[in-house]
Design a protein around this motif. Sequence first.
Motif, PDB file in Angstrom:
ATOM      1  N   VAL A   6       4.403   9.607  49.246  1.00 46.52           N
ATOM      2  CA  VAL A   6       5.262  10.338  50.178  1.00 46.52           C
ATOM      3  C   VAL A   6       6.648  10.437  49.546  1.00 46.52           C
ATOM      4  CG1 VAL A   6       6.325  10.367  52.467  1.00 46.52           C
ATOM      5  CG2 VAL A   6       3.976   9.547  52.196  1.00 46.52           C
ATOM      6  N   ASN A   7       7.102  11.661  49.377  1.00 47.23           N
ATOM      7  CA  ASN A   7       8.431  11.903  48.800  1.00 47.23           C
ATOM      8  C   ASN A   7       8.617  11.148  47.481  1.00 47.23           C
ATOM      9  OD1 ASN A   7       8.924  13.523  51.011  1.00 47.23           O
ATOM     10  ND2 ASN A   7       9.944  11.900  52.153  1.00 47.23           N
ATOM     11  N   LEU A  25       3.976   8.943  59.292  1.00 48.55           N
ATOM     12  CA  LEU A  25       5.282   9.294  58.725  1.00 48.55           C
ATOM     13  C   LEU A  25       6.408   8.898  59.668  1.00 48.55           C
ATOM     14  CD1 LEU A  25       4.437  12.846  57.327  1.00 48.55           C
ATOM     15  CD2 LEU A  25       4.796  10.737  55.999  1.00 48.55           C
ATOM     16  N   ARG A  26       6.278   9.265  60.936  1.00 46.60           N
ATOM     17  CA  ARG A  26       7.351   9.035  61.905  1.00 46.60           C
ATOM     18  C   ARG A  26       7.493   7.552  62.276  1.00 46.60           C
ATOM     19  NH1 ARG A  26       9.868  12.982  64.368  1.00 46.60           N
ATOM     20  NH2 ARG A  26      10.172  11.760  66.249  1.00 46.60           N
ATOM     21  N   ALA A  34       9.559  15.666  60.414  1.00 50.46           N
ATOM     22  CA  ALA A  34       8.376  16.333  60.960  1.00 50.46           C
ATOM     23  C   ALA A  34       8.300  15.965  62.433  1.00 50.46           C
ATOM     24  CB  ALA A  34       7.126  15.896  60.218  1.00 50.46           C
ATOM     25  N   VAL A  48       4.353  19.749  56.824  1.00 50.35           N
ATOM     26  CA  VAL A  48       4.754  19.046  55.603  1.00 50.35           C
ATOM     27  C   VAL A  48       4.009  19.686  54.427  1.00 50.35           C
ATOM     28  CG1 VAL A  48       5.253  16.844  56.777  1.00 50.35           C
ATOM     29  CG2 VAL A  48       2.960  17.273  55.859  1.00 50.35           C
ATOM     30  N   ALA A  57       0.976  18.146  59.959  1.00 52.72           N
ATOM     31  CA  ALA A  57       0.726  16.703  59.855  1.00 52.72           C
ATOM     32  C   ALA A  57       0.067  16.118  61.095  1.00 52.72           C
ATOM     33  CB  ALA A  57       2.028  15.966  59.556  1.00 52.72           C
ATOM     34  N   THR A  72       7.974  15.559  52.698  1.00 51.63           N
ATOM     35  CA  THR A  72       8.532  15.865  54.012  1.00 51.63           C
ATOM     36  C   THR A  72       9.907  16.502  53.804  1.00 51.63           C
ATOM     37  OG1 THR A  72       9.714  13.777  54.272  1.00 51.63           O
ATOM     38  CG2 THR A  72       7.382  13.805  54.949  1.00 51.63           C
TER      39      THR A  72
END
Length: 171
Positions: A6-7, A25-26, A34, A48, A57, A72
Amino acid sequence: MTRFTVNNQPVQYKLDARTPLLWALRDASNLTGAKYGCGTGDCGAGTVDIDGAADRACQVTIGASEGSFVTTIEGLAENRGHPVQRAFLAANVSQCGYCIPGMVMAASVLLRKNRNPSDEEIAAAITNLCRCGVYPRLIEAVGRAARLARGEEDIAQDEQTDQATAIETSE
């Protein structure tokens, strides 16, 4: 345990493989760009970039993301420096801002695949819903972002008004 990137950072989640990527993610990574909108993937608020595709997502599980590269809005560029982010700011696309991260991500994927999209291609690629109705400014901003990415235009800070203005560069 589910592993992916991720990223540009390797992550591993000790969550049920059926957990929607959006919630991992959140909630687990604190990447809140997102958004949760409709939960069915129709609104695009949770868009995303997964392996170069604009994906919702909320509709992708972390199990299905195993081994993937996810980007993201937080990982798109530092200091809002991506051409899409710069163009959105200059065109004042955002009203409430809720849908904007998903639109930026969809637009960034589009421009990576098509450096000179028509207005129709932009509308077809960015199907995100916006209750504020920013669509005319959205189309304009994505066109400007394409020109920025191609080096045909630049955005500079106007010293008098402190607002971003477009400056065409010579060819």
